[in-house]
Write a protein that holds these residues in place. Structure first.
Motif, PDB file in Angstrom:
ATOM      1  N   ALA A  15       4.913   1.771   0.073  1.00  0.00           N
ATOM      2  CA  ALA A  15       5.613   2.507  -0.972  1.00  0.00           C
ATOM      3  C   ALA A  15       6.441   3.636  -0.380  1.00  0.00           C
ATOM      4  CB  ALA A  15       4.599   3.062  -1.971  1.00  0.00           C
ATOM      5  N   HIS A  16       5.828   4.318   0.570  1.00  0.00           N
ATOM      6  CA  HIS A  16       6.528   5.414   1.246  1.00  0.00           C
ATOM      7  C   HIS A  16       7.812   4.908   1.900  1.00  0.00           C
ATOM      8  CE1 HIS A  16       6.269   8.909   4.356  1.00  0.00           C
ATOM      9  NE2 HIS A  16       7.122   9.166   3.384  1.00  0.00           N
ATOM     10  N   ARG A  39       1.825  -8.936  -9.546  1.00  0.00           N
ATOM     11  CA  ARG A  39       0.942  -7.809  -9.858  1.00  0.00           C
ATOM     12  C   ARG A  39       0.527  -6.993  -8.631  1.00  0.00           C
ATOM     13  NH1 ARG A  39      -0.859  -5.473 -14.114  1.00  0.00           N
ATOM     14  NH2 ARG A  39      -3.070  -6.023 -14.003  1.00  0.00           N
ATOM     15  N   ASP A  62       3.832   0.806 -10.174  1.00  0.00           N
ATOM     16  CA  ASP A  62       3.680   1.460 -11.471  1.00  0.00           C
ATOM     17  C   ASP A  62       2.737   2.661 -11.373  1.00  0.00           C
ATOM     18  OD1 ASP A  62       5.395  -0.398 -12.444  1.00  0.00           O
ATOM     19  OD2 ASP A  62       3.857  -1.671 -13.374  1.00  0.00           O
ATOM     20  N   LEU A  63       1.652   2.491 -10.625  1.00  0.00           N
ATOM     21  CA  LEU A  63       0.697   3.594 -10.485  1.00  0.00           C
ATOM     22  C   LEU A  63       1.358   4.824  -9.857  1.00  0.00           C
ATOM     23  CD1 LEU A  63      -2.490   1.692  -9.263  1.00  0.00           C
ATOM     24  CD2 LEU A  63      -2.288   3.015 -11.374  1.00  0.00           C
ATOM     25  N   LEU A  64       2.144   4.561  -8.833  1.00  0.00           N
ATOM     26  CA  LEU A  64       2.811   5.663  -8.137  1.00  0.00           C
ATOM     27  C   LEU A  64       4.035   6.136  -8.912  1.00  0.00           C
ATOM     28  CD1 LEU A  64       2.672   4.132  -4.556  1.00  0.00           C
ATOM     29  CD2 LEU A  64       1.425   6.150  -5.301  1.00  0.00           C
ATOM     30  N   GLN A  65       4.421   5.333  -9.892  1.00  0.00           N
ATOM     31  CA  GLN A  65       5.670   5.574 -10.631  1.00  0.00           C
ATOM     32  C   GLN A  65       6.856   5.657  -9.659  1.00  0.00           C
ATOM     33  OE1 GLN A  65       5.245   8.623 -13.662  1.00  0.00           O
ATOM     34  NE2 GLN A  65       3.394   7.672 -14.467  1.00  0.00           N
ATOM     35  N   LEU A  66       6.828   4.712  -8.748  1.00  0.00           N
ATOM     36  CA  LEU A  66       7.907   4.643  -7.764  1.00  0.00           C
ATOM     37  C   LEU A  66       9.256   4.470  -8.433  1.00  0.00           C
ATOM     38  CD1 LEU A  66       7.074   2.380  -4.670  1.00  0.00           C
ATOM     39  CD2 LEU A  66       7.242   4.863  -4.801  1.00  0.00           C
ATOM     40  N   LEU A  80       1.785  -3.377  -9.510  1.00  0.00           N
ATOM     41  CA  LEU A  80       0.782  -2.412  -9.961  1.00  0.00           C
ATOM     42  C   LEU A  80       0.850  -1.099  -9.179  1.00  0.00           C
ATOM     43  CD1 LEU A  80      -1.369  -1.997 -12.056  1.00  0.00           C
ATOM     44  CD2 LEU A  80      -3.026  -3.107 -10.545  1.00  0.00           C
ATOM     45  N   PRO A  81       0.819  -1.161  -7.845  1.00  0.00           N
ATOM     46  CA  PRO A  81       0.965   0.119  -7.127  1.00  0.00           C
ATOM     47  C   PRO A  81       2.298   0.804  -7.406  1.00  0.00           C
ATOM     48  CG  PRO A  81       0.793  -1.752  -5.575  1.00  0.00           C
ATOM     49  CD  PRO A  81       0.498  -2.286  -6.947  1.00  0.00           C
ATOM     50  N   ASP A 125       0.841  -1.198   0.000  1.00  0.00           N
ATOM     51  CA  ASP A 125       0.000   0.000   0.000  1.00  0.00           C
ATOM     52  C   ASP A 125       0.876   1.248   0.000  1.00  0.00           C
ATOM     53  OD1 ASP A 125       0.918   0.421   2.553  1.00  0.00           O
ATOM     54  OD2 ASP A 125      -1.073   0.604   3.474  1.00  0.00           O
ATOM     55  N   SER A 126       0.235   2.401   0.135  1.00  0.00           N
ATOM     56  CA  SER A 126       1.003   3.638   0.011  1.00  0.00           C
ATOM     57  C   SER A 126       2.020   3.792   1.134  1.00  0.00           C
ATOM     58  CB  SER A 126       0.054   4.837  -0.024  1.00  0.00           C
ATOM     59  OG  SER A 126      -0.752   4.859   1.142  1.00  0.00           O
ATOM     60  N   THR A 151      10.538   5.961 -10.648  1.00  0.00           N
ATOM     61  CA  THR A 151      11.246   7.205 -10.953  1.00  0.00           C
ATOM     62  C   THR A 151      12.274   7.521  -9.873  1.00  0.00           C
ATOM     63  OG1 THR A 151       9.538   8.470  -9.810  1.00  0.00           O
ATOM     64  CG2 THR A 151       9.289   8.221 -12.197  1.00  0.00           C
ATOM     65  N   VAL A 152      12.110   6.937  -8.714  1.00  0.00           N
ATOM     66  CA  VAL A 152      13.018   7.218  -7.597  1.00  0.00           C
ATOM     67  C   VAL A 152      13.658   5.935  -7.082  1.00  0.00           C
ATOM     68  CG1 VAL A 152      13.102   7.954  -5.195  1.00  0.00           C
ATOM     69  CG2 VAL A 152      11.849   9.309  -6.869  1.00  0.00           C
TER      70      VAL A 152
END
Lengths: 739, 120
Positions: free
Chosen positions: B60-61, B86, B93-97, B90-91, B56-57, B99-100
């Protein structure tokens, strides 16, 4: 440490100490030379035992003589009269022997009348002036409000009366170590006030004797002992019991002790509190032999007895004084905690009164929320938590001998020989703790620095007095001053207050967060001409405030921005960030050229003001007049577009979550809401926890929307019913249609 | 669902293998484990999300936080999140994690230690 291996020297000392303790000090078989002792059988008063110096005083042999033969007829009659009553009322019987005044002091021992004859010439006399002042002295003692005043007055008046160079008042601690708590001395002598004398300086059997015999005098510490003849009393088969005799010859160990201290004459008076030896008035003379007269000694003993009677109230007052101080600090700390419940550690460590001030200790530790704060002198930070943890786990939160409970902490004795710890409940391993150093490091030892050595005698090594310090330091090593009961309960009370405050605070935070989030969600959706809006927010059943937010921002020219966002995390902290992001985005939406630029602005806000935070947001800007929609998405779940032909996600034009990149450059995609088209914005709580995970949840949502009613309100209810997301996370749904 | 962060070795590097759901309840455990691992400033570490079943977020954080801590420690980080996973990918990719966070599809994409630490 009992586990310390005994080296040979220590073993010798132990044996010597034992010999000292065995020494028969009550039956030394000898007297001091400043008087003559005769023990006579009653009623004919024939002398049975005599000190070897008797013949010199009386000018004739005394063995077998009757006491009456040694006195003038008049004195003999007074003696016989005295024997019929209380001997204490006779003493001293002033008689003349060989043309000189002699004070006779009587008591009974071993079935015999013991008469001690002390010549008056050669004794120091305080004089009648002092005795006239006695009422004033007594008044001074009884008027003392504190222990300090009482013992101070006692030392001054005993010295004024007896003329000793130094008069000290000792108080014994639980281990019989003596602290000098009052002193009066010749001006040129160095002070002994505050020094400690080890327990070994006054052995146990001496202390036992002092409880019954209140006064001891050694007028000349360099005296030659005068044996009793015969050495063994015929009727008892033992040497005469001299426990009650003022001329009793003292232990050679004690004389050596006095010689080592440079003391030429000494006297001591017992201080007895409720039957227990509480302390001593110890008098030292350095200039040479010194013998106060019997009446002066009696007066001094009387002062000691008077002080003893006054001790109980003052001692308990002294114990109470610490209680009042601790209670006062406790109240101050409670006030600090109460006025600053959100920063407990700061309240306990940063204010005028800190946790260290609560009770007498050298250091304190406060661990709150996993953060450790140290005050004063403590073990190193990395040792504090394991040490306190080990003590709490071992069930010894209060100890004055840490290394006995936690042997691996023995090396911390310099700062933590004693620990008083109290747990702050809440499952985070928090506590408050106080530290006391090793007693040895706190106490200045009294006595001269002569190198101690064990004297070699015929009977084997005998303890030389200065060795007693080593023995004493062994017994007190790695122990601190003990913690008192009121100190331990104050510590527990503070820990309980912290626990309670934190529980209250957590409840308060929850209320606050809920209230805060309520302001983030709209009580009533604003009426926007040409647009039908619906919103559903369902909080998690865990009663934890989530990070979801939504907003509707009417823009100039009739357009409206619809926002749905989510901040990573839960609780008050997330709610506070959510509020900031919501307002920041509003401002950017009003000023920016479009939703993409507004999200860029919001991303900058996070980078500059909320570094480390992570959030997602999606913005749909609708022009109700034309149906034109501009969408920008920062890492959020895609917007669902439902039309007559079905429903599809807007996967294009998405950008990274807010807070990931310094410059995100969010793109915008455009679409047109035609006829009965609807847009659905939603948070991850709606779709991510289903059986098939996020992907399945999104597919399920798309199908539910495609099959659902057209009107946004009804559509959202249908979707919630169909997906029935678990209540572990908060769920937010926004539906938009044109009218 | 059991959650577990296991110390392991992947591509010759110290690694944390994350099993179960990585969410607001469990993410602090991963953060603590990573903090402990980074304390000695190793040259490189790996976080393996292959057996992770949910992200979850908050999870991700935590991955973003670990990425920043690793950069500060001078440690090269790789996060393994297979495309086939997945629920996790999926999360991300959604968050475009990505990129970092240096996301790789499999441990095989992590260069060997001999190849140096200049990856991503």
């Amino acid at each position: 440490m009992t586990s310390r291996p005994a080296d040979p020297a220590t073993a010798v000392d132990a044996a010597a100490l034992a010999r000292c303790a065995d020494e028969p000090i009550a039956v030394p078989g000898a007297v001091q030379p400043h008087g003559v002792l005769l023990a006579a059988a009653e009623p004919d008063l024939a002398v049975v035992v005599a000190s070897a110096n008797a013949a010199a005083l009386f000018g004739r042999p005394v063995a077998g003589a009757a006491l009456g033969e040694l006195l003038s007829p008049d004195d003999a009659a007074r003696l016989r009269a005295g024997l019929r009553g209380d001997l204490a009322e006779v003493n001293p019987l002033r008689v003349r022997v060989g043309g000189a005044d002699v004070d006779v002091v009587l008591h009974r021992a071993d079935g015999l009348l013991v008469a001690e004859w002390e010549p008056v010439p050669g004794a120091e006399q305080a004089g009648a002036a002092w005795h006239r002042r006695l009422p004033t002295v007594l008044q001074r003692l009884s008027a003392a409000a504190t222990l300090e005043e009482l013992t101070g007055a006692l030392a001054r008046d005993v010295r004024a009366l007896t003329g000793f160079d130094r008069v000290m008042v000792y108080r014994f601690d639980a281990g019989w170590n003596g602290e000098v708590i009052a002193e009066d001395r010749r001006a040129d002598l160095e002070p002994f006030l505050g020094l400690w004398f080890p327990a070994g300086d006054i052995p146990a059997q001496a202390r036992a004797l002092y409880t019954t015999n209140w006064m001891r005098l050694i007028p000349d510490a360099g005296y030659a002992r005068v044996p009793l003849e015969p050495a063994v009393t015929p009727a008892t088969g033992r040497p005469l019991d001299l426990a009650g005799a003022m001329l009793r010859s003292v232990s050679p160990v004690h004389l050596e002790y006095l010689a080592n201290m440079g003391v030429a004459a000494s006297m001591s008076i017992s201080l007895i509190d409720r039957g227990r030896l509480w302390g001593l008035v110890a008098c030292h003379h350095y200039a040479g032999p010194h013998r106060p007269s019997y009446p002066d000694r009696t007066a001094a003993e009387f002062l000691g007895r008077t002080a003893s009677l006054l001790l109980p109230t003052l001692v308990s007052a002294d114990e109470q004084s610490g209680v009042v101080e601790v209670a006062q600090r406790q109240a101050e700390l409670a006030a600090a905690v109460g006025s600053n419940p959100r920063a407990l550690a700061a309240a306990l460590t940063g204010g005028g009164t800190t946790a260290l001030d609560l009770l007498p200790a050298a250091g304190a530790a406060v661990r709150l929320g996993g953060e450790l704060h140290l005050l004063g002198s403590t073990p190193p930070a990395e040792r504090v938590v394991p040490l306190v943890r080990a003590l709490l786990d071992a069930g010894v939160p209060v100890t004055d001998a840490v290394s006995r409970a936690v042997p691996e902490a023995a090396d911390l004795a310099a700062t933590a020989s004693g620990v008083l710890a109290a747990e702050v409940a809440g499952g985070r391993g928090d506590f408050v703790a106080w530290f006391r150093p090793e007693t040895l490091r706190e106490i200045t030892w009294g006595g001269n620095p002569y190198t101690s050595k064990t004297a070699q005698t015929d009977a084997g090594p005998r303890l030389s007095p200065r060795r007693s310090f080593d023995a004493w330091s062994e017994t007190v090593r790695e122990t601190s001053r003990p913690w008192r009961a009121h100190e331990a309960s104050a510590a527990r009370a503070l820990a309980a207050l912290l626990t309670r405050t934190r529980v209250d605070q957590a409840a308060e935070d929850d209320r606050l967060a809920t209230a805060l989030q309520r302001t983030l969600l709209l009580d009533q959706l604003p009426k926007v001409p040409g647009v039908e809006l619906a919103a559903r927010y369902r909080p998690s059943e865990d009663d934890v405030v989530g990070g979801d937010w939504y907003d509707l921002v009417p823009l100039p020219g009739g357009r409206v921005s619809i926002v749905l966002g989510d901040v990573a995390g839960h609780g008050l902290a997330a709610a506070a960030i959510t509020a900031q992001l919501r307002h920041a985005l509003r401002a950017h939406l009003l000023r920016a050229s479009g939703p993409g630029a507004a999200l860029d602005g919001l991303n900058e806000v996070i980078g500059a003001l909320l570094p480390g935070e992570l959030a997602t947001a999606v913005v749909a800007e609708l022009d109700p007049a034309t149906g034109e929609v501009v969408v920008a998405n920062a890492g959020h779940l895609p917007v669902l577009h439902a039309s007559a032909g079905g429903a599809s996600y807007l996967h294009e034009g998405r950008g990274p979550a807010l807070g990931l990149l310094d410059v995100a450059g969010y793109r915008e995609i455009r679409l047109t809401l035609a006829g009965a088209d609807r847009l659905l914005l939603f948070s991850d709580g709606l779709v991510e926890r289903g059986a098939g995970g996020l992907a399945a949840g999104m597919a399920e949502l798309r199908d539910a929307v495609a099959a659902g009613p057209v009107a946004p309100q009804a559509l959202l209810d249908a979707v919630l019913g169909a997906l029935d997301p678990p209540r572990t996370d908060d769920v937010t749904l926004l539906g938009i249609a044109r009218t | 669902m059991l959650f577990d962060v296991e110390r392991s070795t992947i591509a010759g590097r110290p690694a944390l293998t994350v099993r179960g759901e990585l969410d607001i309840a469990t993410a602090p455990q991963l953060a603590d484990a990573a903090e402990a691992l980074l304390a000695s400033s190793p040259a490189a570490i790996v976080v393996d999300l292959t057996p992770t079943v949910f992200l979850d977020s908050s999870g991700a954080h935590t991955l973003v936080t670990i990425t920043r801590r690793a950069a500060a420690a001078g440690t090269v980080l790789h996060v393994v999140a297979p495309r086939a996973n997945r629920p996790v990918r999926l999360p991300i990719d959604l968050l475009q994690l990505d990129t970092v966070v240096p996301i790789v599809d499999s441990a095989g994409e992590i260069p060997g230690i001999a190849a140096g630490h200049d990856a991503t």
